[in-house]
Structure formats: C-alpha cells, structure tokens
Design a protein around this motif. Structure first.
Motif, PDB file in Angstrom:
ATOM      1  N   ARG A   1      19.232 -11.868   1.755  1.00 54.19           N
ATOM      2  CA  ARG A   1      18.625 -10.553   1.605  1.00 54.19           C
ATOM      3  C   ARG A   1      18.090 -10.100   2.958  1.00 54.19           C
ATOM      4  O   ARG A   1      17.384 -10.845   3.633  1.00 54.19           O
ATOM      5  CB  ARG A   1      17.508 -10.619   0.564  1.00 54.19           C
ATOM      6  N   VAL A   2      18.447  -8.889   3.375  1.00 55.08           N
ATOM      7  CA  VAL A   2      17.880  -8.292   4.586  1.00 55.08           C
ATOM      8  C   VAL A   2      17.002  -7.146   4.131  1.00 55.08           C
ATOM      9  O   VAL A   2      17.467  -6.254   3.409  1.00 55.08           O
ATOM     10  CB  VAL A   2      18.985  -7.790   5.543  1.00 55.08           C
ATOM     11  N   GLU A   3      15.712  -7.184   4.506  1.00 60.10           N
ATOM     12  CA  GLU A   3      14.784  -6.197   3.932  1.00 60.10           C
ATOM     13  C   GLU A   3      13.633  -5.904   4.883  1.00 60.10           C
ATOM     14  O   GLU A   3      13.594  -6.375   6.011  1.00 60.10           O
ATOM     15  CB  GLU A   3      14.248  -6.719   2.591  1.00 60.10           C
ATOM     16  N   GLY A   4      12.685  -5.135   4.393  1.00 59.54           N
ATOM     17  CA  GLY A   4      11.523  -4.779   5.198  1.00 59.54           C
ATOM     18  C   GLY A   4      11.785  -3.486   5.954  1.00 59.54           C
ATOM     19  O   GLY A   4      12.377  -2.548   5.411  1.00 59.54           O
ATOM     20  N   LEU A   5      11.346  -3.450   7.220  1.00 62.99           N
ATOM     21  CA  LEU A   5      11.401  -2.211   7.995  1.00 62.99           C
ATOM     22  C   LEU A   5      12.792  -1.984   8.585  1.00 62.99           C
ATOM     23  O   LEU A   5      13.011  -2.063   9.789  1.00 62.99           O
ATOM     24  CB  LEU A   5      10.320  -2.244   9.075  1.00 62.99           C
ATOM     25  N   VAL A   6      13.744  -1.736   7.685  1.00 62.50           N
ATOM     26  CA  VAL A   6      15.125  -1.434   8.074  1.00 62.50           C
ATOM     27  C   VAL A   6      15.607  -0.231   7.284  1.00 62.50           C
ATOM     28  O   VAL A   6      15.148  -0.013   6.156  1.00 62.50           O
ATOM     29  CB  VAL A   6      16.087  -2.622   7.811  1.00 62.50           C
ATOM     30  N   GLU A   7      16.540   0.505   7.876  1.00 64.56           N
ATOM     31  CA  GLU A   7      17.080   1.650   7.151  1.00 64.56           C
ATOM     32  C   GLU A   7      18.068   1.223   6.069  1.00 64.56           C
ATOM     33  O   GLU A   7      18.306   1.940   5.116  1.00 64.56           O
ATOM     34  CB  GLU A   7      17.765   2.608   8.142  1.00 64.56           C
ATOM     35  N   LYS A   8      18.667   0.036   6.257  1.00 63.65           N
ATOM     36  CA  LYS A   8      19.688  -0.393   5.291  1.00 63.65           C
ATOM     37  C   LYS A   8      19.388  -1.774   4.719  1.00 63.65           C
ATOM     38  O   LYS A   8      20.078  -2.743   5.043  1.00 63.65           O
ATOM     39  CB  LYS A   8      21.063  -0.425   5.988  1.00 63.65           C
ATOM     40  N   PRO A   9      18.375  -1.870   3.851  1.00 64.55           N
ATOM     41  CA  PRO A   9      18.132  -3.163   3.200  1.00 64.55           C
ATOM     42  C   PRO A   9      19.294  -3.479   2.267  1.00 64.55           C
ATOM     43  O   PRO A   9      19.923  -2.557   1.730  1.00 64.55           O
ATOM     44  CB  PRO A   9      16.845  -2.915   2.410  1.00 64.55           C
ATOM     45  N   ALA A  10      19.613  -4.758   2.109  1.00 64.19           N
ATOM     46  CA  ALA A  10      20.734  -5.115   1.235  1.00 64.19           C
ATOM     47  C   ALA A  10      20.696  -6.597   0.883  1.00 64.19           C
ATOM     48  O   ALA A  10      20.143  -7.409   1.615  1.00 64.19           O
ATOM     49  CB  ALA A  10      22.063  -4.798   1.932  1.00 64.19           C
TER      50      ALA A  10
END
Ligand SMILES: Nc1nc2c(c(=O)[nH]1)N[C@H]1C(S)=C(S)[C@@H](COP(=O)(O)O)O[C@H]1N2
Ligand SMILES: [Mo]
Length: 310
Positions: free
Chosen positions: A100-109
């Motif tokens: 999981r890539v998340e937090g302060l990003v425009e494209k969490p996924a």
C-alpha cells in the motif's frame, strides 16, 4: 527446518556471458589479478564482475558469498539469532503480496507486487552493507530506485518523510509474539534521502528473487546508513509531514538514531564504530564515513550536526 535456496550458478549473469568474462579474466592473467588482492581477503569471496554496476566499493572489496548473505541475517520477526531467519522464515508467504502506498501523495493505491514493479526497471547493483553491530558485507542486490516509485505516487507539497512498514503476522512470523521490538517494524527516511538515486527498493540478490530471510519480496536498502534502516518484507509505504517513529529508535533512542548514517567518528554507546569486520574475514577494516558513499550523499547533511543527529 532450514531453507537453503540453491546458490546461483553464476555470479550475476547467465552462464554463457559469465564464462566469456572468465575467459577474458584468464586472458589478463590470473596471477596478475590475485596479486592485487589484499592478503586478508577471503579466497572464496567472488570477485566483482568487471561489467557489474558496483557503487562505492574499495579496490579490495569482493562480494560476500551467497551462503553468508542468506544465512547470517537480522530479521527479528523470526528470532534474534543470526541463523534464525534462514531457519524459520519458510512460513513467510511472499506470493501474492500487496503493497500500500498512502499518506501525502496524489495517487494512493494498493498494488499487487507485480503491478507495483511493472513500470520500473530492475537494476543489479553491488553495494556495501554495514550493520550497526560493526560487521559488513558486499552484496549484489537487484531492485528499483525508490525515487521512481515515489515519483509515480506523486508526493504532495507537504510530504517531508517516508515511512516503511514490515508485515506483522504471527502466523507467518514466529518472532512477533516476542516483544523484543515494537511490531510492526517501522523505518523511515527524510524525503530527500528517499529520493537519492542510491536508495533502492530491493526484490532480489545475486540475480535471484529475495530469499525470505533477506526480506522477501520487497525490502529497502540505503547503503550509506546502518543496515537497520533497510526495512524488510514491506507492506506499506507512507508519506508524512512528521518524522516517523522507528522501531529501533523506540527500542533505544540513545543507541539508534533516526538518521543512522554510517559514521566511524560517532560510537555506539556500547561499542566503537571506527572499524568493522567484513563477514568471513579475520582482520577488521576501517569504517568509512557514510559507508564509502560520502561523495554522493554528504551534501544531504550540510549544516546538520552528525554527532547529535546520529
Ligand atoms: N523487518 C525487519 N527489517 C530489518 C530487520 C529486522 O529485524 N526486521 N533488521 C535490520 C538489520 S539490523 C539489518 S543489518 C538488515 C539485515 O539485512 P540482511 O539480512 O539482508 O543482511 O535488515 C534490517 N531490516
Ligand atoms: Mo543491522
């Protein structure tokens, strides 16, 4: 139970090219080459192939043999002995794997590992590896620059740090019932450190998929920092505006700082960091500032007191 993955049949490349290289080396004269090897270098350590991408190596650095890279490990989720990860990590299921890539990003996924890696190019890179325990190795990793993964997620303007989290599953990891560390294992980098081209998200070693004990299927390698920054078996990458609370910093803030840059001038409270034992060698080697990567990374820390920010 002991898992022994088969040693790779050639150092980093398929057989035929390897043998070409061998012939090339032989043509240079084996005697001339061995004459350059320092006498303390172990005889069974494979030489760095001439066309390999080696970063920050000294002239007498050889690769640490596969056997040591895969049986002398720190991975406390499987126990605290160096042999525990190789002995007990067969229970880890690296396929299928979700990151999981998340937090302060425009494209969490949420990604399946294959999709997570697909847009990026896997590279083979040989790095020095320095554990905070004053031993070292030279390891041929395979992975993708962390920067390309982060760029795809598009960090927002407020993102200042990157946090990495290891799987925490007592069914797969016999050691997490033991509170030696606060689980899950968490590590972190400042965003500019994470964007440095040497920071690598690793999926393989010696041209093979990572063995479980080395952090399958995805782990971090930051070669200018102590090895504990290299979070294994990553399930989550989170961009934050605050310095992540890391597992080792929680366990012993005076011993394990957030930065953990390899530094021979700043001792661990319980031992010196001035020298290191290369695994398999008898005499100690001097430890280099930033583990030999000072030319590349020292500018990241301009103006920072490295004795305070250890
Ligand atoms: N999840 C997790 N990651 C971890 C550790 C750990 O105990 N758990 N140990 C760290 C330490 S102290 C080191 S030196 C390196 C060791 O990596 P290697 O076994 O591939 O050499 O992994 C790091 N990553
Ligand atoms: Mo370590």
């Amino acid at each position: 139970m002991r898992i022994r993955n088969e040693p790779p049949s050639s150092e980093l490349t398929p057989e035929p090219r390897y043998h070409d290289r061998r012939r090339f080396l032989n043509s240079l004269g084996a005697a001339a080459l061995t004459a350059f090897a320092a006498p303390w270098v172990r005889a069974d350590a494979p030489r760095v192939p001439p066309t390999a991408k080696a970063y920050g190596l000294q002239k007498d650095d050889r690769m640490t043999p596969w056997e040591d890279v895969t049986t002398y490990n720190n991975f406390y989720e499987f126990g605290t002995e160096k042999s525990d990860p190789a002995d007990y990590s067969a229970t880890l299921q690296p396929k299928p794997w979700t990151v999981r890539v998340e937090g302060l990003v425009e494209k969490p996924a949420n990604y399946q590992l294959e999709d997570f890696l697909k847009p990026h190019t896997l590279e083979d890179r040989i790095y020095r590896h320095r554990c905070v325990e004053a031993w070292s190795m030279v390891v041929p990793w395979r992975g993708v620059p962390l920067a390309s993964v982060l760029k795809r997620a598009a960090p927002t303007g407020g993102a200042k740090y990157v946090e990495f989290t290891t799987l925490n599953d007592p069914k797969q990891m016999r050691g997490v019932s033991d509170p030696v560390l606060e689980w899950p294992y968490v590590e972190g980098l400042r965003l500019d450190e994470a964007m440095h081209p040497l920071a690598l998200l690793v999926t393989g070693v010696y041209g093979q998929d990572l063995p479980n004990q080395n952090g399958a299927p995805l782990r971090l390698v930051v070669p200018w920092k102590y090895g504990f920054k290299g979070c294994k078996s990553i399930v989550r990458i989170r961009l934050t505006n605050q310095q992540p609370k890391t597992a080792w910093n929680i366990a012993g803030p005076t011993e394990y700082g957030f930065y953990a840059n390899v530094n021979p001038a700043v001792d661990h409270p319980r031992w010196s960091q001035a020298k290191e034992r290369r695994i398999g060698e008898f005499l100690k080697r001097p430890t280099l500032p930033f583990n030999g990567y000072a030319d590349e990374v020292a500018s990241l820390y301009a103006g920072l007191d490295l004795a305070k920010n250890y």
